[in-house]
Design an enzyme around this catalytic site. Sequence first.
Site, short mmCIF file in Angstrom:
data_model
loop_
_atom_site.label_atom_id
_atom_site.label_comp_id
_atom_site.label_asym_id
_atom_site.label_seq_id
_atom_site.Cartn_x
_atom_site.Cartn_y
_atom_site.Cartn_z
N TYR A 19 45.81 68.39 168.70
CA TYR A 19 46.01 69.16 167.58
C TYR A 19 47.77 69.22 167.58
O TYR A 19 48.41 68.95 166.56
CB TYR A 19 45.80 70.69 167.85
CG TYR A 19 46.29 71.51 166.96
CD1 TYR A 19 45.90 71.73 165.47
CD2 TYR A 19 47.30 72.35 167.16
CE1 TYR A 19 46.46 72.49 164.68
CE2 TYR A 19 48.01 73.42 166.29
CZ TYR A 19 47.48 73.20 165.10
OH TYR A 19 48.02 74.26 164.11
N SER A 26 53.06 73.54 162.59
CA SER A 26 53.15 74.30 163.56
C SER A 26 54.18 74.67 164.71
O SER A 26 54.77 73.19 164.79
CB SER A 26 51.70 74.16 164.42
OG SER A 26 51.49 74.89 165.51
#
Length: 264
Positions: free
Chosen positions: A157, A144
């Site tokens: 995250y 990501s």
Amino acid sequence: MNERVKGKKILITGASSGIGQYLAIHIARQGGIPIMVARSTARLEIMADKIYDTFGVKSYWYEADLTNDANWKDIIDQICYDHGSLDALINNAGMAVFGLVSESKWQDIDRMISVNVKSLFRTTHQLLPHFLQQRRGHIVNIASQAGKIATPKSAVYAATKHAVLGFTNALRMEVEEKGIFVTSVNLGPVRTNFFKQADPTGNYERAVDRIMLEPNEVALTVVNALFTKQREINLPSWMNSGSKVYSIAPVLMEKAMQGQFSKK
């Protein structure tokens, strides 16, 4: 049909929806053999039937909860037993629960680490000797842009994706002379069910709606890059440019982008 993918056995985690299901579809369309893993056996079975009906390709599926390390280890062993040689691994499974660290539930933190990091390490570690022995293979880790730029309410995250990027970059250097490709896929927001769990309020999804990537297009880009030497795939490309600026001037970037960063 992509000759690089044709006939290749490719393991995909998190294959029942979103990017994962499109990865399986595009692999089958290009003549590859998807080996799909997810918790939802009903969806996997439907996908296998549709892939066969549409492309005439027999795919395979396995039920697995990647947070159960012992069970997942056994399933990987079973996959290897059933299929002999594998040609590629796409570590696609991932999840998030956005929120301030002070307000987060430990079970959510633990699950993010288990799915995003531990299961990815487990799968790669268990299959790597196999790839090394045959001196070929491709490991693709879906990371990501959060692994390059952390933002409020995504501390855990972002930490998991930082871990994925660090692992991927080091692994690439370890095996690049041994016939194995290693690629990280660094994504901005993607239009999937990911946000239904990450942010049930829908506020963040609405805030980034205009820049969301389509999972079908992401999957096609990844499949087209299989079995090629590619360090990173960054989507959208302009977001990766922002991460480069951030690495040079983080304080300035955090001040300039404070409003955008705080949209979760």
